[in-house]
Scaffold this motif. Structure first.
Motif, PDB file in Angstrom:
ATOM      1  N   GLU A 182       0.991  -1.172  -0.203  1.00  0.00           N
ATOM      2  CA  GLU A 182      -0.157  -0.099  -0.073  1.00  0.00           C
ATOM      3  C   GLU A 182       0.938   1.240   0.076  1.00  0.00           C
ATOM      4  OE1 GLU A 182      -3.239   1.965   3.062  1.00  0.00           O
ATOM      5  OE2 GLU A 182      -3.576  -0.180   2.374  1.00  0.00           O
ATOM      6  N   PHE A 183       0.497   2.238  -1.050  1.00  0.00           N
ATOM      7  CA  PHE A 183       1.203   3.428  -0.839  1.00  0.00           C
ATOM      8  C   PHE A 183       0.425   4.598  -1.073  1.00  0.00           C
ATOM      9  CE2 PHE A 183       3.725   6.754  -3.270  1.00  0.00           C
ATOM     10  CZ  PHE A 183       4.687   7.068  -2.453  1.00  0.00           C
ATOM     11  N   ASP A 184       0.422   5.657  -0.265  1.00  0.00           N
ATOM     12  CA  ASP A 184      -0.440   6.557  -0.091  1.00  0.00           C
ATOM     13  C   ASP A 184      -2.014   6.189   0.002  1.00  0.00           C
ATOM     14  OD1 ASP A 184       1.636   8.417   0.260  1.00  0.00           O
ATOM     15  OD2 ASP A 184       1.564   9.229  -1.733  1.00  0.00           O
ATOM     16  N   GLY A 185      -2.362   5.330   0.668  1.00  0.00           N
ATOM     17  CA  GLY A 185      -3.487   4.591   0.611  1.00  0.00           C
ATOM     18  C   GLY A 185      -4.234   3.981  -0.511  1.00  0.00           C
ATOM     19  N   GLU A 186      -3.349   3.852  -1.534  1.00  0.00           N
ATOM     20  CA  GLU A 186      -3.691   3.062  -2.551  1.00  0.00           C
ATOM     21  C   GLU A 186      -2.994   1.562  -2.721  1.00  0.00           C
ATOM     22  OE1 GLU A 186      -5.346   3.917  -5.324  1.00  0.00           O
ATOM     23  OE2 GLU A 186      -5.878   5.935  -4.760  1.00  0.00           O
ATOM     24  N   GLN A 187      -3.787   0.586  -3.208  1.00  0.00           N
ATOM     25  CA  GLN A 187      -3.270  -0.816  -3.405  1.00  0.00           C
ATOM     26  C   GLN A 187      -2.411  -0.683  -4.813  1.00  0.00           C
ATOM     27  OE1 GLN A 187      -3.480  -3.486  -1.145  1.00  0.00           O
ATOM     28  NE2 GLN A 187      -4.273  -1.863   0.148  1.00  0.00           N
ATOM     29  N   ALA A 188      -1.159  -1.438  -4.502  1.00  0.00           N
ATOM     30  CA  ALA A 188      -0.151  -1.397  -5.594  1.00  0.00           C
ATOM     31  C   ALA A 188       0.570  -2.794  -5.527  1.00  0.00           C
ATOM     32  CB  ALA A 188       0.903  -0.252  -5.474  1.00  0.00           C
ATOM     33  N   ASP A 189       1.130  -3.150  -6.653  1.00  0.00           N
ATOM     34  CA  ASP A 189       1.879  -4.329  -6.770  1.00  0.00           C
ATOM     35  C   ASP A 189       3.105  -3.912  -7.504  1.00  0.00           C
ATOM     36  OD1 ASP A 189      -0.258  -6.172  -5.880  1.00  0.00           O
ATOM     37  OD2 ASP A 189      -1.148  -5.371  -7.801  1.00  0.00           O
ATOM     38  N   ILE A 190       4.208  -5.018  -7.387  1.00  0.00           N
ATOM     39  CA  ILE A 190       5.446  -5.054  -7.653  1.00  0.00           C
ATOM     40  C   ILE A 190       5.516  -6.285  -8.701  1.00  0.00           C
ATOM     41  CG2 ILE A 190       7.855  -5.470  -7.080  1.00  0.00           C
ATOM     42  CD1 ILE A 190       7.221  -2.832  -6.128  1.00  0.00           C
ATOM     43  N   TYR A 191       5.872  -5.867  -9.855  1.00  0.00           N
ATOM     44  CA  TYR A 191       6.029  -6.776 -10.960  1.00  0.00           C
ATOM     45  C   TYR A 191       7.641  -7.038 -11.173  1.00  0.00           C
ATOM     46  CZ  TYR A 191       1.295  -7.097 -11.826  1.00  0.00           C
ATOM     47  OH  TYR A 191      -0.140  -7.333 -11.659  1.00  0.00           O
ATOM     48  N   ARG A 192       8.218  -8.034 -11.541  1.00  0.00           N
ATOM     49  CA  ARG A 192       9.767  -8.487 -11.825  1.00  0.00           C
ATOM     50  C   ARG A 192       9.639  -8.674 -13.434  1.00  0.00           C
ATOM     51  NH1 ARG A 192      12.247 -12.974 -12.120  1.00  0.00           N
ATOM     52  NH2 ARG A 192      14.675 -13.035 -11.810  1.00  0.00           N
ATOM     53  N   ILE A 193      10.507  -8.081 -14.066  1.00  0.00           N
ATOM     54  CA  ILE A 193      11.128  -8.710 -15.348  1.00  0.00           C
ATOM     55  C   ILE A 193      12.567  -9.027 -15.463  1.00  0.00           C
ATOM     56  CG2 ILE A 193      11.278  -7.962 -17.605  1.00  0.00           C
ATOM     57  CD1 ILE A 193       9.172  -5.609 -17.116  1.00  0.00           C
ATOM     58  N   ALA A 194      12.626 -10.235 -15.545  1.00  0.00           N
ATOM     59  CA  ALA A 194      13.869 -10.791 -15.760  1.00  0.00           C
ATOM     60  C   ALA A 194      14.391 -10.601 -17.204  1.00  0.00           C
ATOM     61  CB  ALA A 194      13.889 -12.328 -15.373  1.00  0.00           C
ATOM     62  N   LEU A 195      15.710  -9.824 -17.393  1.00  0.00           N
ATOM     63  CA  LEU A 195      15.715  -9.419 -18.623  1.00  0.00           C
ATOM     64  C   LEU A 195      15.931 -10.415 -19.628  1.00  0.00           C
ATOM     65  CD1 LEU A 195      17.936  -6.256 -17.658  1.00  0.00           C
ATOM     66  CD2 LEU A 195      15.306  -6.477 -18.612  1.00  0.00           C
ATOM     67  N   ALA A 196      16.607 -11.410 -19.243  1.00  0.00           N
ATOM     68  CA  ALA A 196      17.032 -12.569 -20.216  1.00  0.00           C
ATOM     69  C   ALA A 196      15.869 -13.377 -20.664  1.00  0.00           C
ATOM     70  CB  ALA A 196      18.049 -13.456 -19.610  1.00  0.00           C
ATOM     71  N   GLU A 197      14.635 -13.172 -19.903  1.00  0.00           N
ATOM     72  CA  GLU A 197      13.544 -13.735 -20.227  1.00  0.00           C
ATOM     73  C   GLU A 197      12.554 -13.035 -21.063  1.00  0.00           C
ATOM     74  OE1 GLU A 197      11.827 -15.190 -16.498  1.00  0.00           O
ATOM     75  OE2 GLU A 197      13.758 -16.356 -16.051  1.00  0.00           O
TER      76      GLU A 197
END
Length: 174
Positions: A157-172
């Motif tokens: 949660e950031f500033d009252g908003e639900q948020a998500d983290i995504y990961r991008i593996a560069l080789a993939e």
């Protein structure tokens, strides 16, 4: 379709029009702009952004960052994107990059292409993965990240908003 350009005096008027378009649409935060939305002095902002590209001159409160305008084949600024080479405590929930597409150019594939091109910049910089944060309600950005290989990591949660983290593996991601 688009190419990245570094900030320069040559695009000062275009940059001002780009920023004004966001403001005219009631948007006062331009993600990925290294605080372009908060500055009145374009030349000073360019100097600050340039300083943040080098270890010797990066602001102590920032990390090494590359910032680009995305321009179309008519040399019109359609977006802005940045690449943060490392994550400090503050950025662990913000991720390695931010980006914005000007309101009149949305839903044309520019964000997806901007992120795709940034992955190549990150690879050339020796990075092996990127973390991107996005508010859950920002469905277009979630789709952009997933189209570029983003895999859900965690929510927060950031500033009252639900948020998500995504990961991008560069080789993939290619």
């Amino acid at each position: 379709m688009i190419r990245f350009v570094r900030l320069a005096e040559a695009v000062k008027k275009q940059a001002a029009a780009f920023k004004q378009e966001f403001f005219d649409h009631g948007e006062f935060v331009i993600n990925g702009s290294e605080l372009f939305d908060k500055t009145d002095d374009y030349n000073e902002w360019c100097r600050s952004v340039d300083a943040n590209t080098k270890e010797e001159t990066v602001n102590p409160d920032w990390v090494i960052t590359d910032t680009f305008f995305a321009v179309d084949d008519q040399d019109r600024i359609v977006g802005i994107i940045d690449l943060r080479h490392t994550l400090n405590d503050f950025l662990k929930d913000m991720g390695n990059c931010g980006y914005s597409v000007r309101p009149s150019e949305r839903r044309k594939g520019f964000a997806t292409e901007m992120l795709r091109q940034l992955l190549g910049v990150a690879e050339k910089a020796g990075m092996t993965e990127l973390y991107l944060s996005v508010e859950r309600k920002n469905e277009p950005s979630v789709k952009t990240i997933i189209r570029n290989g983003g895999v859900y990591e965690r929510g927060f949660e950031f500033d009252g908003e639900q948020a998500d983290i995504y990961r991008i593996a560069l080789a993939e991601s290619r």
